[in-house]
Design a protein around this motif. Structure first.
Motif, PDB file in Angstrom:
ATOM      1  N   PRO A 248       0.767  -1.390   0.099  1.00  9.25           N
ATOM      2  CA  PRO A 248       0.084  -0.045  -0.166  1.00  9.25           C
ATOM      3  C   PRO A 248       0.744   1.211  -0.116  1.00  9.25           C
ATOM      4  O   PRO A 248       1.813   1.396   0.722  1.00  9.25           O
ATOM      5  N   GLN A 249       0.609   2.121  -0.950  1.00 14.51           N
ATOM      6  CA  GLN A 249       1.616   3.300  -1.059  1.00 14.51           C
ATOM      7  C   GLN A 249       0.877   4.536  -0.201  1.00 14.51           C
ATOM      8  O   GLN A 249      -0.322   4.584  -0.260  1.00 14.51           O
ATOM      9  N   VAL A 250       1.786   5.357   0.189  1.00 14.82           N
ATOM     10  CA  VAL A 250       1.364   6.428   1.015  1.00 14.82           C
ATOM     11  C   VAL A 250       2.029   7.670   0.488  1.00 14.82           C
ATOM     12  O   VAL A 250       2.148   8.850   1.365  1.00 14.82           O
ATOM     13  N   THR A 251       2.418   7.788  -0.667  1.00 18.74           N
ATOM     14  CA  THR A 251       2.796   8.855  -1.486  1.00 18.74           C
ATOM     15  C   THR A 251       2.160   9.193  -2.801  1.00 18.74           C
ATOM     16  O   THR A 251       1.554   8.161  -3.385  1.00 18.74           O
ATOM     17  N   LYS A 252       2.024  10.358  -3.365  1.00 22.04           N
ATOM     18  CA  LYS A 252       1.491  10.598  -4.634  1.00 22.04           C
ATOM     19  C   LYS A 252       1.836   9.694  -5.646  1.00 22.04           C
ATOM     20  O   LYS A 252       1.231   9.272  -6.525  1.00 22.04           O
ATOM     21  N   ASN A 253       3.405   9.925  -5.847  1.00 27.31           N
ATOM     22  CA  ASN A 253       4.132   9.216  -6.619  1.00 27.31           C
ATOM     23  C   ASN A 253       3.800   7.639  -6.597  1.00 27.31           C
ATOM     24  O   ASN A 253       3.725   6.997  -7.578  1.00 27.31           O
ATOM     25  N   GLY A 254       3.712   7.150  -5.428  1.00 31.89           N
ATOM     26  CA  GLY A 254       3.367   5.581  -5.280  1.00 31.89           C
ATOM     27  C   GLY A 254       2.168   5.244  -5.571  1.00 31.89           C
ATOM     28  O   GLY A 254       1.868   4.162  -6.167  1.00 31.89           O
ATOM     29  N   GLU A 255       1.310   6.199  -5.278  1.00 30.37           N
ATOM     30  CA  GLU A 255      -0.214   5.950  -5.849  1.00 30.37           C
ATOM     31  C   GLU A 255      -0.375   5.901  -7.361  1.00 30.37           C
ATOM     32  O   GLU A 255      -1.142   5.082  -7.846  1.00 30.37           O
ATOM     33  N   ARG A 256       0.378   6.787  -7.865  1.00 32.15           N
ATOM     34  CA  ARG A 256       0.399   6.774  -9.297  1.00 32.15           C
ATOM     35  C   ARG A 256       1.031   5.585  -9.869  1.00 32.15           C
ATOM     36  O   ARG A 256       0.467   5.161 -11.026  1.00 32.15           O
ATOM     37  N   ALA A 257       2.065   5.220  -9.556  1.00 32.77           N
ATOM     38  CA  ALA A 257       2.772   4.161  -9.890  1.00 32.77           C
ATOM     39  C   ALA A 257       1.845   2.935  -9.951  1.00 32.77           C
ATOM     40  O   ALA A 257       2.022   2.033 -10.699  1.00 32.77           O
ATOM     41  N   ALA A 258       1.481   2.773  -8.508  1.00 31.58           N
ATOM     42  CA  ALA A 258       0.619   1.307  -8.316  1.00 31.58           C
ATOM     43  C   ALA A 258      -0.711   1.370  -9.218  1.00 31.58           C
ATOM     44  O   ALA A 258      -0.786   0.148  -9.678  1.00 31.58           O
ATOM     45  N   ASN A 259      -1.271   2.493  -9.512  1.00 31.46           N
ATOM     46  CA  ASN A 259      -2.377   2.509 -10.362  1.00 31.46           C
ATOM     47  C   ASN A 259      -1.873   2.428 -11.805  1.00 31.46           C
ATOM     48  O   ASN A 259      -2.667   1.413 -12.524  1.00 31.46           O
ATOM     49  N   PHE A 260      -0.743   2.730 -12.054  1.00 32.40           N
ATOM     50  CA  PHE A 260      -0.168   2.394 -13.710  1.00 32.40           C
ATOM     51  C   PHE A 260      -0.074   0.870 -13.816  1.00 32.40           C
ATOM     52  O   PHE A 260      -0.180   0.190 -14.467  1.00 32.40           O
ATOM     53  N   HIS A 261       0.551   0.310 -12.402  1.00 27.08           N
ATOM     54  CA  HIS A 261       0.839  -1.174 -12.432  1.00 27.08           C
ATOM     55  C   HIS A 261      -0.316  -1.966 -12.640  1.00 27.08           C
ATOM     56  O   HIS A 261      -0.355  -2.948 -13.298  1.00 27.08           O
ATOM     57  N   ASN A 262      -1.415  -1.553 -11.723  1.00 29.11           N
ATOM     58  CA  ASN A 262      -2.326  -2.515 -11.432  1.00 29.11           C
ATOM     59  C   ASN A 262      -3.550  -2.293 -12.551  1.00 29.11           C
ATOM     60  O   ASN A 262      -4.115  -3.333 -12.924  1.00 29.11           O
ATOM     61  N   HIS A 263      -3.699  -1.064 -13.031  1.00 29.08           N
ATOM     62  CA  HIS A 263      -4.681  -1.096 -14.115  1.00 29.08           C
ATOM     63  C   HIS A 263      -4.344  -0.964 -15.467  1.00 29.08           C
ATOM     64  O   HIS A 263      -5.084  -1.001 -16.284  1.00 29.08           O
ATOM     65  N   ILE A 264      -2.836  -1.043 -15.815  1.00 35.11           N
ATOM     66  CA  ILE A 264      -2.642  -0.647 -17.165  1.00 35.11           C
ATOM     67  C   ILE A 264      -1.624  -1.919 -17.397  1.00 35.11           C
ATOM     68  O   ILE A 264      -1.998  -2.725 -18.286  1.00 35.11           O
ATOM     69  N   LEU A 265      -0.389  -2.157 -16.755  1.00 33.26           N
ATOM     70  CA  LEU A 265       0.504  -3.073 -16.845  1.00 33.26           C
ATOM     71  C   LEU A 265      -0.037  -4.365 -16.906  1.00 33.26           C
ATOM     72  O   LEU A 265       0.373  -5.375 -17.615  1.00 33.26           O
ATOM     73  N   VAL A 266      -0.664  -4.858 -15.488  1.00 35.01           N
ATOM     74  CA  VAL A 266      -1.026  -5.932 -15.278  1.00 35.01           C
ATOM     75  C   VAL A 266      -2.112  -6.588 -16.458  1.00 35.01           C
ATOM     76  O   VAL A 266      -1.980  -7.541 -16.990  1.00 35.01           O
ATOM     77  N   TRP A 267      -2.989  -5.664 -16.666  1.00 33.53           N
ATOM     78  CA  TRP A 267      -4.256  -6.001 -17.832  1.00 33.53           C
ATOM     79  C   TRP A 267      -3.483  -6.307 -19.163  1.00 33.53           C
ATOM     80  O   TRP A 267      -3.754  -7.085 -19.812  1.00 33.53           O
ATOM     81  N   LEU A 268      -2.707  -5.195 -19.510  1.00 33.14           N
ATOM     82  CA  LEU A 268      -2.030  -5.399 -20.568  1.00 33.14           C
ATOM     83  C   LEU A 268      -1.220  -6.696 -21.021  1.00 33.14           C
ATOM     84  O   LEU A 268      -1.366  -7.352 -21.959  1.00 33.14           O
ATOM     85  N   ILE A 269      -0.300  -7.009 -19.920  1.00 34.15           N
ATOM     86  CA  ILE A 269       0.353  -8.127 -19.991  1.00 34.15           C
ATOM     87  C   ILE A 269      -0.373  -9.448 -20.176  1.00 34.15           C
ATOM     88  O   ILE A 269      -0.045 -10.522 -20.559  1.00 34.15           O
TER      89      ILE A 269
END
Length: 386
Positions: A103-124
């Motif tokens: 669980p991320q507690v910074t803005k960049n961390g939340e942005r990166a987690a969303n990028f990973h979970n909602h884009i990269l995981v689905w794409l791969i």
């Protein structure tokens, strides 16, 4: 005659007994009362009254002592002036058997987690499924038994354009948010950021707070109960998980930008806290910089993420994120200064030229006294000033 003699003796005994009893009573009553009961004559005009010795202690002298040290009774401040905070399972630390990003507690961390979970995981997942379907089709339709006469087709223009253009579009779609995230990670911190300098040593961390008076703390791993020597403080559950608990935690404020500077005193290290989405190399002779803002209070753990020697796995990081007022109290407890406060008096510079005696020959500067509690790590107290 005999009766009269006995009567006289009895009377004399009663008189002696009465006199012996009356003597102390007369001394007790006669000495103190006149001094208290007699009024003191008023002093003459212009005369200075004599000092009077108080007969009872004044209770007012005990009140400032209790009020002068409120931090000692502050439940938020415990060992070495550090806020008391117990770890929360699953927050700021790895979990056995878990899959995914912390669980991320910074803005960049939340942005990166969303990028990973909602884009990269689905794409791969879609690409992997598509390739799997193609392999199954090839195995079923183009094996020797189903297709004894192979096709002689050498080129298919539409197919070749498709398998070239589609990957390019996919990479472009990934690159746009990825480059934006990379820029956000190395964005220059604002003017009100608090600086934390982390220096890697073999094998512990030294931290300094240049914006708060420049005080330093040294953070070492806590040993287990069966490893600690007599007199050393061993790890308990309130300190954190095994191999992640330290004797002195880093304390940072919540909601305030943090400018992180990393360097090393020996070999290449890497300061990494997954919950902050931070991993910054510490290189000897070089200062690396990044910034982040912690959004939620808590206790967060990390480790050195660069192979730095045989004890590489024993360089944990523990960060307490607290409200700004608690952070300011911690800074004062460590001997530092906060914004708006008058800085503490500094020791005179022995190398300064004195107008009377002239310059001092071969003078040496006394190293600053550390406000940190003693550490039990054999590595020592670190290298202040690196």
């Amino acid at each position: 005659m005999r009766f009269g003699f006995k009567t006289a003796m009895l009377a004399a005994g009663l008189m002696l007994t009465g006199a012996g009893y009356a003597a102390p009573q007369t001394n007790t009553v006669a000495a103190p009362p006149p001094a208290v009961a007699q009024p003191t004559p008023p002093p003459a005009v212009g005369a200075v009254p004599a000092a009077q010795t108080p007969t009872t202690p004044r209770p007012a002298t005990a009140q400032p002592v209790a009020a002068a040290t409120p931090a000692a009774n502050d439940p938020m401040l415990v060992r070495d002036g550090a806020p008391e905070m117990a770890p929360t399972p699953g927050i700021g630390m790895s979990v056995d058997g878990a899959i995914g990003i912390q669980p991320q507690v910074t803005k960049n961390g939340e942005r990166a987690a969303n990028f990973h979970n909602h884009i990269l995981v689905w794409l791969i997942s879609i690409i992997s499924l598509f390739v799997l379907i193609l392999l199954i089709i090839v195995m079923v339709r183009f094996n020797r038994r189903a297709n004894p006469v192979p096709s002689k087709t050498a080129h298919n223009t539409l197919l070749e354009v498709a398998w070239t253009l589609v990957p390019v579009l996919i990479l472009f779609a990934i690159a746009v948010p990825s480059i934006g995230l990379l820029q956000a990670q190395f964005k220059a911190p604002p003017a009100n950021a608090i600086t934390l300098k982390a220096t890697g040593n073999q094998w512990y961390w030294t931290y300094s707070y240049p914006d708060n008076g420049g005080f330093e703390i040294t953070s070492n791993i806590l040993k287990e109960k069966d490893e600690a020597q007599p007199g050393e403080r061993a790890r308990v559950d309130a300190d954190g998980p095994r191999l992640l608990a330290v004797d002195n935690r880093v304390v940072l404020p919540v909601g305030v930008p943090i400018k992180l500077l990393t360097t090393s005193a020996d070999v290449i290290h890497s300061w990494a806290v997954p919950a902050f989405w931070i991993k910054l190399d510490a290189v000897p002779g070089r200062i690396n910089e990044t910034s982040f803002t912690i959004e939620k209070p808590g206790l967060y753990f990390g480790q050195c993420s660069e192979l730095c020697g045989p004890k590489h796995g024993y360089m944990p990081i523990a960060v307490e994120a607290v409200p700004l007022d608690v952070y300011n109290r911690w800074v004062v407890a460590k001997g530092g200064t906060v914004a708006g406060a008058k800085p503490a008096a500094t020791a005179p510079d022995v190398n300064a030229v004195n107008a009377t005696t002239g310059p001092t020959t071969n003078a040496t500067i006394t190293p600053p006294t550390s406000s940190q509690a003693p550490t039990s790590n054999p590595a020592g107290a670190g290298n202040p000033g690196n």
